[in-house]
Design a protein around this motif. Structure first.
Motif, PDB file in Angstrom:
ATOM      1  N   PRO A  90      44.688  34.278  38.949  1.00 19.40           N
ATOM      2  CA  PRO A  90      44.207  35.631  39.255  1.00 19.40           C
ATOM      3  C   PRO A  90      44.660  36.683  38.251  1.00 19.40           C
ATOM      4  CG  PRO A  90      45.179  34.610  41.195  1.00 19.40           C
ATOM      5  CD  PRO A  90      45.441  33.706  40.043  1.00 19.40           C
ATOM      6  N   ILE A  91      45.835  36.546  37.679  1.00 20.44           N
ATOM      7  CA  ILE A  91      46.312  37.550  36.723  1.00 20.44           C
ATOM      8  C   ILE A  91      45.482  37.498  35.443  1.00 20.44           C
ATOM      9  CG2 ILE A  91      48.285  38.239  35.304  1.00 20.44           C
ATOM     10  CD1 ILE A  91      50.058  37.325  37.652  1.00 20.44           C
ATOM     11  N   TRP A  92      45.235  36.295  34.935  1.00 17.74           N
ATOM     12  CA  TRP A  92      44.393  36.144  33.742  1.00 17.74           C
ATOM     13  C   TRP A  92      43.010  36.735  34.003  1.00 17.74           C
ATOM     14  CZ3 TRP A  92      39.767  33.692  32.824  1.00 17.74           C
ATOM     15  CH2 TRP A  92      39.408  33.517  31.496  1.00 17.74           C
ATOM     16  N   PHE A  93      42.454  36.419  35.177  1.00 14.07           N
ATOM     17  CA  PHE A  93      41.135  36.921  35.551  1.00 14.07           C
ATOM     18  C   PHE A  93      41.146  38.454  35.642  1.00 14.07           C
ATOM     19  CE2 PHE A  93      38.007  38.145  38.793  1.00 14.07           C
ATOM     20  CZ  PHE A  93      36.861  37.638  38.216  1.00 14.07           C
ATOM     21  N   GLY A  94      42.175  39.014  36.255  1.00 12.10           N
ATOM     22  CA  GLY A  94      42.291  40.469  36.379  1.00 12.10           C
ATOM     23  C   GLY A  94      42.362  41.156  35.028  1.00 12.10           C
ATOM     24  N   GLU A  95      43.105  40.547  34.074  1.00 11.33           N
ATOM     25  CA  GLU A  95      43.165  41.116  32.726  1.00 11.33           C
ATOM     26  C   GLU A  95      41.783  41.163  32.086  1.00 11.33           C
ATOM     27  OE1 GLU A  95      45.891  38.476  30.852  1.00 11.33           O
ATOM     28  OE2 GLU A  95      47.676  39.514  31.612  1.00 11.33           O
ATOM     29  N   ARG A  96      40.999  40.106  32.241  1.00 19.59           N
ATOM     30  CA  ARG A  96      39.652  40.061  31.655  1.00 19.59           C
ATOM     31  C   ARG A  96      38.743  41.092  32.315  1.00 19.59           C
ATOM     32  NH1 ARG A  96      43.160  37.568  29.878  1.00 19.59           N
ATOM     33  NH2 ARG A  96      43.026  36.001  28.281  1.00 19.59           N
ATOM     34  N   MET A  97      38.869  41.258  33.610  1.00 22.82           N
ATOM     35  CA  MET A  97      38.030  42.230  34.312  1.00 22.82           C
ATOM     36  C   MET A  97      38.407  43.665  33.915  1.00 22.82           C
ATOM     37  SD  MET A  97      35.796  40.541  35.929  1.00 22.82           S
ATOM     38  CE  MET A  97      35.867  39.276  34.680  1.00 22.82           C
ATOM     39  N   GLN A  98      39.676  43.898  33.640  1.00 18.53           N
ATOM     40  CA  GLN A  98      40.078  45.224  33.156  1.00 18.53           C
ATOM     41  C   GLN A  98      39.476  45.487  31.784  1.00 18.53           C
ATOM     42  OE1 GLN A  98      41.600  47.718  34.790  1.00 18.53           O
ATOM     43  NE2 GLN A  98      41.342  46.309  36.503  1.00 18.53           N
ATOM     44  N   GLY A  99      39.372  44.446  30.966  1.00 23.48           N
ATOM     45  CA  GLY A  99      38.723  44.586  29.663  1.00 23.48           C
ATOM     46  C   GLY A  99      37.240  44.916  29.834  1.00 23.48           C
ATOM     47  N   LEU A 100      36.583  44.303  30.806  1.00 20.25           N
ATOM     48  CA  LEU A 100      35.176  44.616  31.054  1.00 20.25           C
ATOM     49  C   LEU A 100      34.991  46.045  31.563  1.00 20.25           C
ATOM     50  CD1 LEU A 100      33.746  41.344  32.664  1.00 20.25           C
ATOM     51  CD2 LEU A 100      33.229  42.310  30.430  1.00 20.25           C
ATOM     52  N   ALA A 101      36.007  46.555  32.271  1.00 19.23           N
ATOM     53  CA  ALA A 101      35.915  47.930  32.776  1.00 19.23           C
ATOM     54  C   ALA A 101      35.892  48.937  31.629  1.00 19.23           C
ATOM     55  CB  ALA A 101      37.085  48.211  33.718  1.00 19.23           C
ATOM     56  N   LEU A 102      36.380  48.548  30.451  1.00 16.51           N
ATOM     57  CA  LEU A 102      36.399  49.452  29.301  1.00 16.51           C
ATOM     58  C   LEU A 102      35.097  49.439  28.493  1.00 16.51           C
ATOM     59  CD1 LEU A 102      40.022  48.715  28.041  1.00 16.51           C
ATOM     60  CD2 LEU A 102      39.224  50.644  29.431  1.00 16.51           C
ATOM     61  N   VAL A 103      34.162  48.552  28.838  1.00 10.81           N
ATOM     62  CA  VAL A 103      32.887  48.499  28.110  1.00 10.81           C
ATOM     63  C   VAL A 103      32.090  49.755  28.449  1.00 10.81           C
ATOM     64  CG1 VAL A 103      30.706  47.239  27.892  1.00 10.81           C
ATOM     65  CG2 VAL A 103      32.857  45.980  28.084  1.00 10.81           C
ATOM     66  N   PRO A 104      31.575  50.456  27.444  1.00 15.63           N
ATOM     67  CA  PRO A 104      30.827  51.691  27.718  1.00 15.63           C
ATOM     68  C   PRO A 104      29.506  51.400  28.449  1.00 15.63           C
ATOM     69  CG  PRO A 104      30.905  51.230  25.363  1.00 15.63           C
ATOM     70  CD  PRO A 104      31.713  50.183  26.027  1.00 15.63           C
ATOM     71  N   GLU A 105      29.074  52.385  29.249  1.00 14.47           N
ATOM     72  CA  GLU A 105      27.883  52.212  30.073  1.00 14.47           C
ATOM     73  C   GLU A 105      26.627  51.931  29.256  1.00 14.47           C
ATOM     74  OE1 GLU A 105      25.472  54.436  33.644  1.00 14.47           O
ATOM     75  OE2 GLU A 105      27.448  55.154  33.081  1.00 14.47           O
ATOM     76  N   PRO A 106      26.395  52.580  28.100  1.00 15.12           N
ATOM     77  CA  PRO A 106      25.185  52.256  27.324  1.00 15.12           C
ATOM     78  C   PRO A 106      25.114  50.788  26.913  1.00 15.12           C
ATOM     79  CG  PRO A 106      26.108  54.301  26.542  1.00 15.12           C
ATOM     80  CD  PRO A 106      27.098  53.727  27.519  1.00 15.12           C
ATOM     81  N   LEU A 107      26.265  50.157  26.681  1.00 18.66           N
ATOM     82  CA  LEU A 107      26.264  48.738  26.333  1.00 18.66           C
ATOM     83  C   LEU A 107      25.842  47.882  27.525  1.00 18.66           C
ATOM     84  CD1 LEU A 107      26.767  46.941  23.945  1.00 18.66           C
ATOM     85  CD2 LEU A 107      29.164  46.785  24.605  1.00 18.66           C
TER      86      LEU A 107
END
Length: 192
Positions: A90-107
């Motif tokens: 779950p920690i590895w998964f959470g780190e990846r999801m936090q990275g996805l949260a930083l993707v800008p909306e236009p992308l």
């Protein structure tokens, strides 16, 4: 003998057979029919073979065909992999999801457009098939309603299903449930 010979020569001579030609007016020559059927079948097989004959293609064409077949299975397996990763680490998964949260909306919008165009044609074809199947199903609804109505008329509690006619005792006996010792015993045990 000359008259008979002339008559037979007229019927069967001169590379003609009047009897055969007359019979073929009413009945197909089986040998000629089989030959025509074989020609038709061979023509159909040749046409099918020509449809599925693929010209020799280069390595780039084969690579592109393989590449075009990857996105749907990759997306499906990748999504299943994310579920497995979320359960396994779950920690590895959470780190990846936090990275996805930083993707800008236009992308995200661009990704949505690309996926929509890629899968849109397939979705449209499936939707049209669904609508066609739905129309066929709706066309069968009146028959299904009539069948349900006929089946409900056969139920034991439908009026007139066990019409006893003018015999009142028979009508009363048909409407009165009989004693069921096994059911009574079960109800007695259930209450206790």
């Amino acid at each position: 003998m000359g008259l008979i010979g002339d008559l037979l020569g007229m019927l069967f001579g001169g590379d003609r057979n009047a009897v055969r030609e007359t019979v073929e007016v009413f009945r197909e020559n089986a040998e000629a029919g089989a030959a025509r059927a074989t020609q038709v079948q061979m023509g159909a097989l040749d046409q099918f073979a020509a449809e599925f004959t693929v010209p020799r293609r280069g390595a780039f064409d084969r690579f592109m065909d393989g590449l075009n077949r990857l996105p749907r299975p990759a997306l499906a397996l990748g999504t299943l992999g994310l579920f497995i990763a979320a359960m396994a680490d779950p920690i590895w998964f959470g780190e990846r999801m936090q990275g996805l949260a930083l993707v800008p909306e236009p992308l995200w919008w661009l990704l949505g457009v690309i996926v929509s165009f890629y899968f849109g044609a397939r979705h449209q074809a499936k939707t049209q098939d669904f609508q066609r199947d739905l129309a066929a199903t709706m066309a069968r609804v009146p028959q299904a309603v009539e069948n349900i109505r006929a089946l409900r008329a056969l139920r034991h509690d439908s009026p007139g299903v066990a019409d006893a006619g003018p015999d009142a005792r028979l009508a009363l006996a048909a409407a009165t449930p009989e004693a069921n010792p096994a059911l009574e015993e079960w109800r007695r045990l259930k209450r206790a």
